[in-house]
Design an enzyme around this catalytic site. Structure first.
Site, PDB file in Angstrom:
ATOM      1  N   ASP A 104       0.801  -1.223   0.000  1.00 21.50           N
ATOM      2  CA  ASP A 104       0.000   0.000   0.000  1.00 21.50           C
ATOM      3  C   ASP A 104       0.837   1.277   0.000  1.00 21.50           C
ATOM      4  O   ASP A 104       1.991   1.296   0.441  1.00 21.50           O
ATOM      5  CB  ASP A 104      -0.890   0.033   1.248  1.00 21.50           C
ATOM      6  CG  ASP A 104      -2.095  -0.869   1.137  1.00 21.50           C
ATOM      7  OD1 ASP A 104      -2.080  -1.785   0.302  1.00 21.50           O
ATOM      8  OD2 ASP A 104      -3.053  -0.669   1.913  1.00 21.50           O
ATOM      9  N   HIS A 249       3.512  -1.966   3.390  1.00 14.83           N
ATOM     10  CA  HIS A 249       3.542  -0.625   2.805  1.00 14.83           C
ATOM     11  C   HIS A 249       4.898  -0.346   2.182  1.00 14.83           C
ATOM     12  O   HIS A 249       5.933  -0.671   2.766  1.00 14.83           O
ATOM     13  CB  HIS A 249       3.252   0.439   3.873  1.00 14.83           C
ATOM     14  CG  HIS A 249       1.891   0.351   4.486  1.00 14.83           C
ATOM     15  ND1 HIS A 249       1.567  -0.599   5.450  1.00 14.83           N
ATOM     16  CD2 HIS A 249       0.758   1.071   4.268  1.00 14.83           C
ATOM     17  CE1 HIS A 249       0.291  -0.440   5.799  1.00 14.83           C
ATOM     18  NE2 HIS A 249      -0.213   0.564   5.096  1.00 14.83           N
TER      19      HIS A 249
END
Length: 281
Positions: A104, A249
Site C-alpha cells: 500500500d 507498505h
C-alpha cells in the site's frame, strides 16, 4: 541447517508441486472469484506460483514487459458487480496454501524499486494499492510495477478517511485515481482498498459503480508504525495462514523496516510451502 543448494532444490520442488496442483485444478475458479468476506473455492494458476530463485550470485531473469499504454483512446467499460462481489474480501480459500501479498501507499521512489527487485527475485506477483497523488508524480514507476506483472489497484487520490466525506468527494477520490492509473498503464483498476480499511456506504457504492471489488486483509503487521524489522517479521509469521491477505507498505514514509522484513519472511514462507497470488490483470 539446510545448505543453499538444499534450499534451492526444495524451492524447485515446491514449484513442481505447484504445477501439478495447477493441472489438478483445471476448471476450478480463481482464488479471487466469488464474493463476501471469504473468496470462493480456489484453483491455483501460473500467476500464483513462485518461480525458483536464481543460483547464489546469479542475476535474476527479467520478465518480458507487459504492454502499457500512456493514453488509452477508448472509453473503459466497467464490470458490473453482484451484491456479493461488492463486499470487502478479507481472505482467500483457507484450504489452499496460498497467500496474497498486498503493498500500500506507493509508488515511492525510495522503496518501491527495492520491493520490485525482491519480488522478481522470488517470482512473486503482488497487488500494489497506489495513491493517486503519488502515482501522478511517478508515472514511470507506476508503469514499471505494471510491466513486472503486478496487479495495479486503487487506494484513493489523497488517502483520506472516507467515512467523513460527502458522496461527491468520495467519487472524486476513486474516479480520479482510476482514470489516472488507466491512462498511465492501459489497465483499468478492478480492486479498491479504503485507507485504513475504513469503508463507507458511499465508497462501497462508488467502487461498485467503477467496477472495483474491495480488498481488505487478514494479516496486519502494522509496519506503517515502524515497530522494528523483527517485530514486523514475527507478526507476519505468527499470523499468516493459508488464504491470508497480508498488508505491507512501500510508501507513506520510511519503509526500510518493511523492506528488510520482506527479505526475511518471504523465503521462510516459500520454504514452508506457501504460494503467492494476485488477481489477474
Amino acid at each position: 541447517m539446510l545448505s543453499d543448494r538444499q534450499i534451492t532444490s526444495r524451492r524447485l520442488l515446491l514449484v513442481a508441486a505447484g504445477m501439478s496442483l495447477l493441472g489438478a485444478a483445471a476448471g476450478c475458479r480463481s482464488p479471487w472469484s466469488g464474493g463476501g468476506e471469504v473468496a470462493a473455492e480456489a484453483g491455483v494458476d501460473e500467476s500464483a506460483l513462485p518461480v525458483a530463485p536464481p543460483a547464489p550470485g546469479a542475476l535474476p531473469a527479467t520478465p518480458p514487459p507487459a504492454p502499457s499504454a500512456a493514453a488509452p483512446s477508448v472509453v473503459p467499460v466497467h464490470k458490473v458487480l453482484t451484491a456479493a462481489e461488492a463486499k470487502p474480501v478479507y481472505e482467500l480459500d483457507a484450504e489452499r496454501r496460498v497467500v496474497a501479498l498486498t503493498i500500500d501507499d506507493g509508488p515511492d521512489p525510495r522503496h518501491t524499486p527495492t520491493v520490485l527487485a525482491l519480488l522478481q527475485q522470488y517470482g512473486i506477483r503482488a497487488t500494489f494499492f497506489l495513491i493517486g497523488e503519488n502515482a501522478v508524480e511517478h508515472p514511470a514507476l507506476v508503469r514499471e510495477i505494471a510491466d513486472h506483472g503486478h496487479h495495479i489497484a486503487n487506494h484513493t487520490w489523497t488517502h483520506p478517511d472516507l467515512r467523513h466525506m460527502s458522496d461527491a468527494k468520495v467519487r472524486d477520490e476513486l474516479e480520479r485515481t482510476s482514470d489516472l492509473l488507466h491512462k498511465t498503464t492501459g489497465r483499468l483498476p478492478t480492486w479498491f482498498r479504503a485507507p485504513g480499511g475504513d469503508w463507507s456506504d458511499a465508497s462501497l457504492k462508488v467502487a461498485a459503480d467503477l467496477g472495483m471489488r474491495n480488498m481488505a486483509w487478514s494479516v496486519d503487521p502494522r509496519d506503517w508504525a515502524r515497530p522494528g524489522t523483527s517485530v514486523i517479521t514475527d507478526r507476519i509469521l505468527k499470523d499468516v495462514r493459508p488464504g491470508a491477505i497480508v498488508l505491507n507498505h512501500d510508501g507513506g514514509g520510511d519503509r526500510s523496516q518493511t523492506v528488510a522484513a520482506l527479505k526475511t519472511y518471504l523465503p521462510v514462507l516459500i520454504d514452508s510451502g506457501y504460494f503467492f497470488t494476485a488477481p489477474p490483470n
